[in-house]
Write a protein that holds these residues in place. Structure first.
Motif, PDB file in Angstrom:
ATOM      1  N   UNK A 605      21.469   8.346   5.013  1.00 54.98           N
ATOM      2  CA  UNK A 605      21.308   8.680   6.258  1.00 54.98           C
ATOM      3  C   UNK A 605      21.793   7.640   7.443  1.00 54.98           C
ATOM      4  N   UNK A 606      22.187   6.315   6.817  1.00 53.05           N
ATOM      5  CA  UNK A 606      22.539   5.112   7.574  1.00 53.05           C
ATOM      6  C   UNK A 606      21.593   4.896   8.761  1.00 53.05           C
ATOM      7  N   UNK A 607      20.156   4.925   8.292  1.00 52.83           N
ATOM      8  CA  UNK A 607      19.262   4.785   9.232  1.00 52.83           C
ATOM      9  C   UNK A 607      18.349   3.435   8.818  1.00 52.83           C
ATOM     10  N   UNK A 608      17.974   2.738   9.626  1.00 56.65           N
ATOM     11  CA  UNK A 608      17.358   1.480   9.393  1.00 56.65           C
ATOM     12  C   UNK A 608      15.752   1.661   8.952  1.00 56.65           C
ATOM     13  N   UNK A 609      15.300   3.245   9.467  1.00 58.85           N
ATOM     14  CA  UNK A 609      13.876   3.462   8.839  1.00 58.85           C
ATOM     15  C   UNK A 609      13.868   4.932   8.830  1.00 58.85           C
ATOM     16  N   UNK A 610      12.905   5.532   8.125  1.00 58.61           N
ATOM     17  CA  UNK A 610      12.991   6.955   7.962  1.00 58.61           C
ATOM     18  C   UNK A 610      11.431   7.312   7.176  1.00 58.61           C
ATOM     19  N   UNK A 611      11.165   8.436   7.493  1.00 56.85           N
ATOM     20  CA  UNK A 611       9.897   8.995   6.669  1.00 56.85           C
ATOM     21  C   UNK A 611      10.247  10.492   6.661  1.00 56.85           C
ATOM     22  N   UNK A 612       9.125  11.218   6.230  1.00 58.32           N
ATOM     23  CA  UNK A 612       8.962  12.644   6.064  1.00 58.32           C
ATOM     24  C   UNK A 612       7.855  13.183   6.879  1.00 58.32           C
ATOM     25  N   UNK A 613       7.960  14.000   7.841  1.00 62.78           N
ATOM     26  CA  UNK A 613       7.104  14.544   8.926  1.00 62.78           C
ATOM     27  C   UNK A 613       7.073  15.958   8.884  1.00 62.78           C
ATOM     28  N   UNK A 614       8.355  16.757   8.528  1.00 59.16           N
ATOM     29  CA  UNK A 614       8.636  17.858   8.870  1.00 59.16           C
ATOM     30  C   UNK A 614       8.136  18.923   8.065  1.00 59.16           C
ATOM     31  N   UNK A 615       7.840  18.716   6.812  1.00 58.82           N
ATOM     32  CA  UNK A 615       7.391  19.741   5.933  1.00 58.82           C
ATOM     33  C   UNK A 615       6.011  19.574   5.259  1.00 58.82           C
ATOM     34  N   UNK A 616       5.077  19.529   6.039  1.00 61.80           N
ATOM     35  CA  UNK A 616       3.554  19.166   5.462  1.00 61.80           C
ATOM     36  C   UNK A 616       3.270  20.335   4.565  1.00 61.80           C
TER      37      UNK A 616
END
Length: 797
Positions: A605-616
């Motif tokens: 994703x070429x992102x310096x930071x990422x997490x998962x928030x959108x599918x709990x």
């Protein structure tokens, strides 16, 4: 209790001294085996006895095949001194005489050690923790490109094995050689119960039979059973008991009969068991923590929550989706800017830390989607009802709201717990129709158009930063409404609206990642995607080079740009093939705890930071992230485990394992349904493209079905053709025809049921015509008599 019906106490022990003592004291004592054999009413119980091999007896009963395993104390000394290395034993699916050991710790030069030959594998089983000794460089080997499956019936034919081992040793260049070793001892066995089938002995009345596991990485297991004739053709479970030095295979015992092979229920059960997917119904203890029905939002629920029911929010999902995690809105503000909101089901409101519901969701880690079945992470009352953001009902949400300008630049970000009322649950196709429609101007459509416009800008920016657009052939089945068998199979088409939703999910995940890391630098749960080592790209670079195209792989951006440039006007599908191949080069994305790692970057994703928030609703990682975010904004209270980085690291380890297994289970489900499809379709002939060339085979992809398979050129009991394999190009020459990666071929596809356990899609070459190898096209039409007619009848019914 009266004296005459007193319970008789008996003592069951397998310890000889204990038994002798008990008998001396007048207590009736039996070994487990003696007791079970005395239960004449249930003879089948005898099959379930563990097979105990007395280490001392094995010498008498046959010749020694394997060297002795060293005792643990010796192994630990050797590991300490560096004589031996400790690692996880990974058997090969393709070749039963080969395995690798992944070395634990920071041993950079020997991360992976290759083992070849039965004696060097020395009775290790897939996933065991082993100690290996490195062989001198003169004995190092290269990973073999030969596909070998253990099909022998005669278990003592070890000479034959040695012949096969010689096949593996071919002349290769120095640089292909890899550190090679042998197993000297077992540190920890990681055996589990295995699903598979009985290969009944040819000897009449024999009680000893071989069991063939469904997982090709597990060796066959010798068991004793009196029910061989009833177990033939059934899927059964067997456990390993031990593996003596004089036995070609481990010994084990029968555990359970699962049902007939090929039946949908049985095969689904096997698939879930083999991938360790927890799928038992939720227990009463878990269900007791669900809200009581009828449920409604109370004043207490509204504490620390914004009322957003007035907003024009809608959800966009695949057809038939009942676990709706996310909904969106977009509206123009008075100052001319846009307000965009991503609203996610507030699952952490219902799942409170540490209770049985929380523990079970954490254990499952993810919802598993099979072709016709969904194994939920949380009970249905939450997944399909109270947490699902369905339209026209009030639902609790966690909202991420941005103020943006028309160039999709974020001016302000706000996180809040909320209550929403979605105005429409749309499918991707319905949302697309609204956006494209000339005469629809209602609030929902206007909101969708605003979102779509911004999403295109966001995507363009992401791609400029070097995000990758890769490809994988995803398949959809159309099911017969009565039989539930697949009657059509096609690759999924992606619409603009798929991409629209994805862009805002990515943006929300990145915004939340930044926020929780700012607040909790040591214990944020994040997701990273490591950059692949350069060697991973060799196959892609070589394949492109063979078409005179250059793929640069020094950064994600250069890879993305060279993939964009790799077009061929005469071969439009080539670009998709390159992207599919690029996907194969990637590393697995993983969850990690920010305090335990310093590389956060997400390569894809070429992102310096990422997490998962959108599918709990379907991922436990997101539940933890919701809890962290809620504490960060003061909407919920913390608890000790949430701020313990070691506990968080353990959670991540389980999540990574469960996600990997879910992915494999999904693939296996697609493979099984593909087999059902071709079973009813008969034999077909389709265009395919070569993805890989091997020493004795080509691996092809059939775009029409998104199906991959192997065409073998060496068959049992047939003269072998002249094969010349060149690893550098890569190419495979068969007689006078040369095959390169991406060549177009025509293959015949049929279901091969000769091995009931591993029914598989067989592919044979039709074109180009190679005498003695290809199948003449006219043979196919003759064989295809029960294909289309059968299918047509289904539709008319």
């Amino acid at each position: 209790m009266s004296a005459d019906n007193q319970l008789q106490v008996i003592f069951i022990t397998n310890d000889r001294k204990n038994k002798e003592k008990a008998v001396e004291e007048g207590i009736p004592a039996f070994t487990c085996e003696e007791y079970v054999k005395s239960l004449t009413a249930n003879p089948e119980l005898i099959d379930r006895l563990a097979c105990l091999s007395e280490e001392g007896n094995e010498i008498e009963s046959g010749k020694i095949i394997f060297s002795e395993h060293l005792p643990l104390s010796k192994l630990q000394q050797g590991i300490k001194s560096g004589t031996y290395l400790q690692g996880t034993f990974r058997a090969s699916r393709e070749n039963y005489l080969e395995a690798t050991v992944w070395i634990h710790g920071d041993n950079e030069e020997n991360k992976e050690i290759i083992l070849q030959g039965l004696k060097h594998l020395n009775r290790a089983v897939h996933e065991d923790i082993v100690a290996v000794e490195l062989l001198p460089k003169s004995q190092w080997v290269a990973p073999s490109s030969v596909v070998l499956h253990d099909e022998g019936q005669n278990e003592d034919d070890v000479e034959k094995e040695e012949e096969r081992e010689q096949m593996l040793k071919t002349a290769v260049s120095e640089k292909m050689l890899k550190p090679t070793g042998r197993v000297v001892g077992i540190i920890k066995r990681n055996w589990r119960p295995y699903c598979g089938m009985l290969s009944k002995s040819d000897i009449k009345e024999s009680r000893r039979h071989l069991f063939t596991p469904a997982d090709k990485r597990i060796p066959r297991i010798r068991i004793e059973t009196r029910q061989a004739s009833t177990l033939e053709g059934r899927r059964i479970i067997v456990a390993i008991d031990g593996w003596p030095r004089n036995s070609r295979y481990p010994n084990g015992h029968f555990v359970k009969n699962l049902g007939d092979v090929g039946e949908k229920e049985t095969e689904t059960e096997v698939l879930l068991l083999e991938h360790d997917v927890p799928h038992q119904p939720f227990s009463q203890a878990v269900l007791s923590f669900l809200p009581k029905m009828p449920w409604s939002i109370t004043e207490k629920d509204m504490k620390n929550r914004e009322d957003l029911r007035h907003l024009c929010i809608c959800s966009v999902d695949p057809p038939g989706c009942t676990d709706i995690d996310d909904a969106l809105h977009c509206r123009e503000l008075e100052n001319g800017n846009l307000e965009v909101g991503v609203h996610i089901a507030d699952v952490s409101h219902f799942i409170r830390p540490g209770n049985a519901l929380d523990q079970e969701s954490a254990r499952r880690g993810t919802t598993v989607y099979l072709c016709e079945k969904r194994i939920d992470m949380v009970p249905e009352l939450l997944s399909s009802n109270l947490c699902s953001l369905k339209c026209d009902v009030d639902r609790l949400a966690f909202s991420c709201i941005w103020e943006m300008n028309h160039s999709a630049e974020i001016l302000k970000t706000k996180f809040t717990k909320s209550v929403i009322n979605s105005k429409a649950s749309l499918t991707y196709a319905e949302a697309q129709l609204r956006i494209d429609s000339a005469n629809m101007r209602d609030d929902i459509t206007t909101s969708l158009r605003g979102l779509n416009k911004l999403a295109k800008i966001l995507k363009k920016k992401r791609i400029e930063k070097g995000a990758l657009t890769l490809s994988s052939p995803e398949v959809r089945f159309h099911m017969d409404s009565e039989t539930h068998d697949p009657i059509d199979l096609q690759t999924k088409e992606l619409r603009e609206t798929n991409s629209m939703v994805e862009e805002f999910m990515l943006l929300a995940n990145i915004s939340v990642a930044k926020k929780i890391h700012e607040e909790f630098s040591e214990h944020a749960l994040l997701r990273k995607h490591p950059a692949p080592p350069p060697s991973n790209y060799e196959i892609l670079v070589k394949a492109a080079k063979s078409r005179n195209l250059e793929i640069k792989t020094d950064t994600a951006k250069s890879l993305a740009e060279s993939l964009d440039r790799a077009e061929s006007p005469t071969f439009p599908y080539l670009n998709t093939l390159l992207r599919i191949l690029a996907t194969r080069c990637m590393m697995q994305a993983v969850y990690f705890c920010s305090g335990m790692d310093n590389d956060f970057h997400h390569y894809g994703l070429a992102s310096p930071i990422y997490t998962h928030f959108t599918s709990p609703i379907r991922r436990y990682a997101d539940v933890i992230v919701h809890r962290l975010l809620a504490v960060a904004i003061g909407a919920d209270c913390t608890y000790p485990e949430l701020t313990d980085k070691h506990k968080l690291a353990d959670i991540c380890k389980n999540l990574n394992y469960r996600h990997k297994m879910a992915q494999y289970a999904q693939r296996a489900s697609v493979a099984f349904h593909t087999q059902l499809f071709f079973k009813s379709k008969g034999i077909v002939s389709e265009e395919a493209y070569i993805l890989f060339v091997r020493k004795n085979a080509i691996v092809v992809l059939i775009p029409k079905y998104g199906l991959e398979g192997t065409v073998f050129f060496e068959e049992k009991d047939k003269p072998n053709p002249r094969l010349i394999y060149d690893d550098e190009i890569p190419s495979l020459k068969i007689e006078d025809t040369v095959f390169h990666v991406f060549d177009k071929v025509k293959v015949k596809i049929m279901l091969d049921s000769s091995n009931l356990q591993h029914q598989k899609i067989r592919m044979s070459l039709v074109e180009p015509q190679i005498p003695g190898i290809s199948i003449p096209p006219d043979n196919i039409s003759n064989m295809n008599l029960n294909g289309p007619e059968k299918k047509k009848m289904k539709f008319e019914k």
